[in-house]
Design an enzyme around this catalytic site. Structure first.
Site, mmCIF file in Angstrom:
data_model
loop_
_atom_site.group_PDB
_atom_site.id
_atom_site.type_symbol
_atom_site.label_atom_id
_atom_site.label_comp_id
_atom_site.label_asym_id
_atom_site.label_seq_id
_atom_site.Cartn_x
_atom_site.Cartn_y
_atom_site.Cartn_z
ATOM 1 C CG ASP A 229 55.582 38.991 43.569
ATOM 2 O OD1 ASP A 229 55.093 38.036 42.943
ATOM 3 O OD2 ASP A 229 56.176 39.940 43.017
ATOM 4 C CE1 TYR B 230 53.056 43.034 45.533
ATOM 5 C CE2 TYR B 230 51.452 42.351 43.893
ATOM 6 C CZ TYR B 230 52.716 42.282 44.427
ATOM 7 O OH TYR B 230 53.636 41.456 43.839
ATOM 8 C CG ASP C 111 68.538 41.735 54.559
ATOM 9 O OD1 ASP C 111 67.844 41.202 55.459
ATOM 10 O OD2 ASP C 111 69.344 42.660 54.788
ATOM 11 C CE LYS D 119 66.078 45.770 55.419
ATOM 12 N NZ LYS D 119 67.353 44.998 55.395
ATOM 13 C CG ASP E 94 58.958 34.613 40.799
ATOM 14 O OD1 ASP E 94 57.832 34.144 41.056
ATOM 15 O OD2 ASP E 94 59.232 35.204 39.733
HETATM 16 C C1 IPM Z 1 52.075 36.598 41.204
HETATM 17 C C2 IPM Z 1 52.231 37.621 40.121
HETATM 18 C C3 IPM Z 1 51.320 38.794 40.421
HETATM 19 C C4 IPM Z 1 51.740 39.365 41.772
HETATM 20 C C5 IPM Z 1 51.311 39.891 39.336
HETATM 21 C C6 IPM Z 1 50.938 39.326 37.991
HETATM 22 C C7 IPM Z 1 50.408 41.040 39.714
HETATM 23 O O1 IPM Z 1 53.569 38.014 40.012
HETATM 24 O O2 IPM Z 1 50.939 36.070 41.355
HETATM 25 O O3 IPM Z 1 53.037 36.281 41.895
HETATM 26 O O4 IPM Z 1 52.689 40.150 41.841
HETATM 27 O O5 IPM Z 1 51.096 39.017 42.768
HETATM 28 MN MN MN Z 2 54.934 36.893 41.296
#
Ligand code: IPM
Ligand code: MN
Length: 352
Positions: A242, A140, A218, A185, A246
């Site tokens: 990240d 990042y 993975d 990884k 999710d």
């Molecule tokens: C999160 C979001 C952010 C990230 C984006 C909006 C930059 O997806 O907080 O998970 O990737 O960290």
């Molecule tokens: Mn995110």
């Protein structure tokens, strides 16, 4: 207690869910006799439109002067990948300026929402894991370049960066089941081999009462949905964290109910629901405010040390959901509440 809380509503559903978080904070302030200074500042796409900068200087100054920061969400189609100025870099800059390198993302499954998950109830029952995602390093923040038909994103980590985030994971593991799963990884990436060696050493030397296992990302993405109950603390780098959070959020039934905290070495922290700005439903008053309300609880706990107040909010959210209060994202065909009505349901339990 007196505390300064900077509020960054942001974009999309951000302002709607933050409004409910603020109502809950006001209720806590009254009930427990605190003095919270709650002031909102422009941030993200809204700030780009108003000031030409996603993180205007006065917003940054207010965040640096605050005890805690409550953020809604940022981004939207208006400021897409090809826009001249985008909101995402503003969030990365804010995280870096605040030095909040440790992103805590707890994933738990409320019994009342077990059927809202896309996985079988028996797979998600009892899930209780905590992601510790490194937040201010890695790909990042590496050098980015675009030359002709070639683009690069550099991923770099230092020993010190991995040591400090491993210590956060170790301290948190001690208050839990003392099991750390470090995800990387390392069969391909040099940064991952550094992560593996450093995290192994820190846990062995400084947290001998905790165990650490290492898993390729993975494989981890598979095991997270195959046997989620086996995970306790998941320690990983910025990008993998990240993506995996999710994925893991789907265990809980909805992104809408999950909070997060970003912490550094001091007490100040940045708190936000893990969902995004959801432009498709913005402005309709149907978003789930629980992730933001629970993020406010994390702010009280980690930045202000108000454990009883944090627990009161968490219990109120659970009680409201157990009593059947549901926004559309978790309704599963039943009656659905608006964002405001869901906030009311939580406030009612808070008062009870
Ligand atoms: C999160 C979001 C952010 C990230 C984006 C909006 C930059 O997806 O907080 O998970 O990737 O960290
Ligand atoms: Mn995110």
């Amino acid at each position: 207690m007196k505390a300064k809380i900077a509020v960054l509503p942001g974009d999309g559903i951000g302002p709607e869910v933050v409004a409910e978080g603020l109502r809950v904070l006001r209720a806590i302030e009254q009930r427990y006799g605190h003095g919270f200074e709650l002031e909102s500042f422009a941030f993200g796409g809204a700030a780009i439109d108003a000031h030409g900068d996603g993180l205007p200087p006065h917003t940054l100054a207010a965040c640096l002067a605050a005890d805690g920061i409550l953020l809604g969400a940022i981004g939207g189609p208006k400021w897409g990948p090809t826009a001249a100025v985008r909101p995402e870099p503003a969030l990365l800059r804010l995280r870096a300026e605040l030095g909040v390198y440790a992103n805590l993302r707890p994933i738990t499954v409320m019994p009342a929402l077990r059927d809202a998950s896309s996985l079988k109830p028996e797979v998600v029952d009892g899930v209780d894991m905590l992601f510790v995602r490194e937040l201010t390093g890695g790909i990042y923040f590496g050098r980015k370049s675009r030359e002709g038909d070639r683009a690069t994103d550099e991923c770099a980590y230092t020993v010190a960066e991995v040591e400090r985030i491993t210590r956060v994971a170790g301290r948190l593991a001690r208050a839990r089941r003392r099991k750390i799963t470090q995800v990387d990884k390392s069969n391909v990436l040099e940064t991952s081999r550094l992560w593996r060696a450093v995290s192994e050493r820190v846990v062995r030397d400084e947290f001998p009462d905790c165990s650490i296992e290492h898993m390729f990302v993975d494989a981890a993405s598979m095991h997270l949905i195959r046997r989620p109950k086996d995970f306790d603390v998941v320690l990983t780098e910025n990008l993998f964290g990240d993506i995996l959070t999710d994925e893991a959020s789907m265990l809980a039934g909805s992104l809408g109910v999950l909070p997060s905290a970003a912490l550094g070495d001091g007490r100040r922290g940045l708190y936000e629901p893990i969902h995004g700005s959801a432009p498709d439903i913005a402005g309709r008053g149907i978003a789930n405010p629980c992730g933001t309300i629970l993020s406010a609880a994390l702010l009280l706990r980690h930045s202000l040390g108000l454990e009883a107040e944090a627990l009161a909010i968490e219990h109120a959210v659970s009680a409201a959901i157990e009593a059947g209060a549901r926004t559309a994202d978790v309704a599963a065909g039943g009656a659905t509440l608006s964002t405001r009505a869901m906030g009311d349901a939580v406030l009612e339990k808070l008062g009870a």
